[in-house]
Design a protein around this motif. Structure first.
Motif, PDB file in Angstrom:
ATOM      1  N   SER A   1      -5.562 -20.094   1.091  1.00 37.90           N
ATOM      2  CA  SER A   1      -6.313 -18.866   1.269  1.00 37.90           C
ATOM      3  C   SER A   1      -6.819 -18.382  -0.078  1.00 37.90           C
ATOM      4  O   SER A   1      -6.035 -18.070  -0.971  1.00 37.90           O
ATOM      5  N   LEU A   2      -8.139 -18.334  -0.230  1.00 40.00           N
ATOM      6  CA  LEU A   2      -8.713 -17.849  -1.480  1.00 40.00           C
ATOM      7  C   LEU A   2      -8.451 -16.367  -1.686  1.00 40.00           C
ATOM      8  O   LEU A   2      -8.331 -15.902  -2.817  1.00 40.00           O
ATOM      9  N   VAL A   3      -8.348 -15.631  -0.591  1.00 41.97           N
ATOM     10  CA  VAL A   3      -8.089 -14.197  -0.709  1.00 41.97           C
ATOM     11  C   VAL A   3      -6.751 -13.968  -1.404  1.00 41.97           C
ATOM     12  O   VAL A   3      -6.660 -13.189  -2.357  1.00 41.97           O
TER      13      VAL A   3
ATOM     14  N   GLN B   1      -0.982  -2.857   6.452  1.00 40.14           N
ATOM     15  CA  GLN B   1      -0.581  -2.151   7.670  1.00 40.14           C
ATOM     16  C   GLN B   1      -0.404  -3.141   8.825  1.00 40.14           C
ATOM     17  O   GLN B   1       0.546  -3.048   9.599  1.00 40.14           O
ATOM     18  N   GLU B   2      -1.298  -4.101   8.929  1.00 36.01           N
ATOM     19  CA  GLU B   2      -1.193  -5.121   9.980  1.00 36.01           C
ATOM     20  C   GLU B   2       0.055  -5.977   9.785  1.00 36.01           C
ATOM     21  O   GLU B   2       0.729  -6.326  10.745  1.00 36.01           O
ATOM     22  N   ILE B   3       0.374  -6.294   8.552  1.00 36.91           N
ATOM     23  CA  ILE B   3       1.583  -7.080   8.280  1.00 36.91           C
ATOM     24  C   ILE B   3       2.827  -6.318   8.716  1.00 36.91           C
ATOM     25  O   ILE B   3       3.741  -6.889   9.315  1.00 36.91           O
ATOM     26  N   ARG B   4       2.867  -5.003   8.434  1.00 38.38           N
ATOM     27  CA  ARG B   4       4.029  -4.200   8.846  1.00 38.38           C
ATOM     28  C   ARG B   4       4.116  -4.068  10.360  1.00 38.38           C
ATOM     29  O   ARG B   4       5.203  -4.082  10.929  1.00 38.38           O
TER      30      ARG B   4
ATOM     31  N   GLU C   1      -7.286  -3.973   1.778  1.00 34.99           N
ATOM     32  CA  GLU C   1      -5.902  -4.276   1.431  1.00 34.99           C
ATOM     33  C   GLU C   1      -4.930  -3.368   2.181  1.00 34.99           C
ATOM     34  O   GLU C   1      -3.899  -3.821   2.665  1.00 34.99           O
ATOM     35  N   ARG C   2      -5.268  -2.083   2.295  1.00 36.15           N
ATOM     36  CA  ARG C   2      -4.400  -1.152   3.026  1.00 36.15           C
ATOM     37  C   ARG C   2      -4.291  -1.564   4.495  1.00 36.15           C
ATOM     38  O   ARG C   2      -3.194  -1.597   5.069  1.00 36.15           O
ATOM     39  N   LEU C   3      -5.426  -1.933   5.099  1.00 37.25           N
ATOM     40  CA  LEU C   3      -5.400  -2.352   6.499  1.00 37.25           C
ATOM     41  C   LEU C   3      -4.638  -3.664   6.677  1.00 37.25           C
ATOM     42  O   LEU C   3      -3.922  -3.856   7.661  1.00 37.25           O
TER      43      LEU C   3
ATOM     44  N   ASN D   1     -12.392   8.610  -0.995  1.00 35.50           N
ATOM     45  CA  ASN D   1     -12.908   7.964  -2.196  1.00 35.50           C
ATOM     46  C   ASN D   1     -12.350   6.557  -2.371  1.00 35.50           C
ATOM     47  O   ASN D   1     -12.472   5.969  -3.430  1.00 35.50           O
ATOM     48  N   GLU D   2     -11.747   6.016  -1.336  1.00 31.33           N
ATOM     49  CA  GLU D   2     -11.136   4.701  -1.380  1.00 31.33           C
ATOM     50  C   GLU D   2     -12.225   3.630  -1.395  1.00 31.33           C
ATOM     51  O   GLU D   2     -13.173   3.685  -0.625  1.00 31.33           O
TER      52      GLU D   2
END
Length: 71
Positions: free
Chosen positions: A39-41, A18-21, A13-15, A5-6
């Motif tokens: 970065s607008l994001v 995860q990439e940052i970690r 944001e989760r991905l 239900n995400e």
């Protein structure tokens, strides 16, 4: 592990987190280049929806004023 239900925003944001970690040196490279271009994001992720709406309104009103001034 993931919730079906995400929302798409939560998934992105989760991905991203995860990439940052998993890749801290890639994050360093991205951060260095993001500082040069912005970065607008990250800008809109750091703002509430009300602050983002005010920023968009300011940009729209500023554009209208500039178009009227240089006409």
């Amino acid at each position: 592990m993931t919730d079906n239900n995400e929302s798409p925003e939560e998934t992105r944001e989760r991905l991203r987190q995860q990439e940052i970690r998993n890749n801290p040196t890639g994050n360093l490279h991205d951060s260095f280049h993001r500082a040069n271009s912005g970065s607008l994001v990250d800008l809109f992720n750091g703002l509430s929806w009300k602050a983002a709406a005010v920023l968009i309104l300011i940009l729209i009103i500023g554009t209208i004023i500039m178009l009227a001034f240089f006409k």
